[in-house]
Structure formats: structure tokens, C-alpha cells
Design a protein around this motif. Sequence first.
Motif, PDB file in Angstrom:
ATOM      1  N   ILE A  45      14.935  31.281  16.492  1.00 30.63           N
ATOM      2  CA  ILE A  45      15.218  29.899  16.919  1.00 30.63           C
ATOM      3  C   ILE A  45      14.034  29.346  17.697  1.00 30.63           C
ATOM      4  O   ILE A  45      13.599  28.213  17.485  1.00 30.63           O
ATOM      5  N   LEU A  46      13.497  30.165  18.625  1.00 26.18           N
ATOM      6  CA  LEU A  46      12.367  29.698  19.431  1.00 26.18           C
ATOM      7  C   LEU A  46      11.087  29.582  18.610  1.00 26.18           C
ATOM      8  O   LEU A  46      10.222  28.767  18.916  1.00 26.18           O
ATOM      9  N   ALA A  47      10.958  30.405  17.560  1.00 29.21           N
ATOM     10  CA  ALA A  47       9.753  30.370  16.733  1.00 29.21           C
ATOM     11  C   ALA A  47       9.590  29.018  16.043  1.00 29.21           C
ATOM     12  O   ALA A  47       8.465  28.586  15.767  1.00 29.21           O
ATOM     13  N   GLN A  48      10.665  28.346  15.761  1.00 26.42           N
ATOM     14  CA  GLN A  48      10.560  27.042  15.097  1.00 26.42           C
ATOM     15  C   GLN A  48       9.947  25.993  16.016  1.00 26.42           C
ATOM     16  O   GLN A  48       9.524  24.939  15.555  1.00 26.42           O
ATOM     17  N   TYR A  49       9.887  26.277  17.303  1.00 24.08           N
ATOM     18  CA  TYR A  49       9.270  25.335  18.233  1.00 24.08           C
ATOM     19  C   TYR A  49       7.765  25.566  18.374  1.00 24.08           C
ATOM     20  O   TYR A  49       7.118  24.931  19.200  1.00 24.08           O
ATOM     21  N   GLY A  86       7.638  27.868  21.727  1.00 22.02           N
ATOM     22  CA  GLY A  86       8.578  28.963  21.493  1.00 22.02           C
ATOM     23  C   GLY A  86       7.942  30.312  21.741  1.00 22.02           C
ATOM     24  O   GLY A  86       8.558  31.208  22.328  1.00 22.02           O
ATOM     25  N   VAL A  87       6.677  30.483  21.270  1.00 17.13           N
ATOM     26  CA  VAL A  87       5.962  31.741  21.484  1.00 17.13           C
ATOM     27  C   VAL A  87       5.748  31.983  22.978  1.00 17.13           C
ATOM     28  O   VAL A  87       5.928  33.099  23.482  1.00 17.13           O
TER      29      VAL A  87
END
Length: 83
Positions: free
Chosen positions: A6-10, A14-15
Amino acid sequence: MDTTPILAQYGALGVMVVFAGLIIRVLFQRTTEAYERERDRADRMEQEVQRLNELIQEKMLPILHDATRAISEALHEQRRKEF
């Protein structure tokens, strides 16, 4: 629940949040381990203090009592000789 996808899409944000979460986890674990080590050390020191206190009570106090009695007797004898 794994929030990494979910955070990777940001993207970069996100990283950064994932890395920040990992860093916080590692730091918390280190702090917890340090706290446990210090608590164990404090427990060992408390046991050592108790052991030394018992040693003083068993060995030193009788000697101190005998020495105080000898000084008291000597002072009493000295006063008796003065009169």
C-alpha cells in the motif's frame, strides 16, 4: 496486515515511511535490550549490596561491639584511678 504494498504506491514517500518504520523498530528493540541489561545489572548489584550488608552484620558489628566495650572499660578504669 502488511502495509508495504500500500505504501509502495505512494513512491518515495512510501519508501521513506517503510524505512522510518524499520528504523523505529530497530531502535526500539535496542532500547528494550539495553533496558533489560541495565535491569539485570541493577539486580546483580542489589544482591551484592545485600551480601555485603550481611557480611558487615555478621563479622564487623561483633568486632565493633567488642572494641567499644573495651574502650568503655578502659575509660571507666582510667576514671576510677583518677579518683
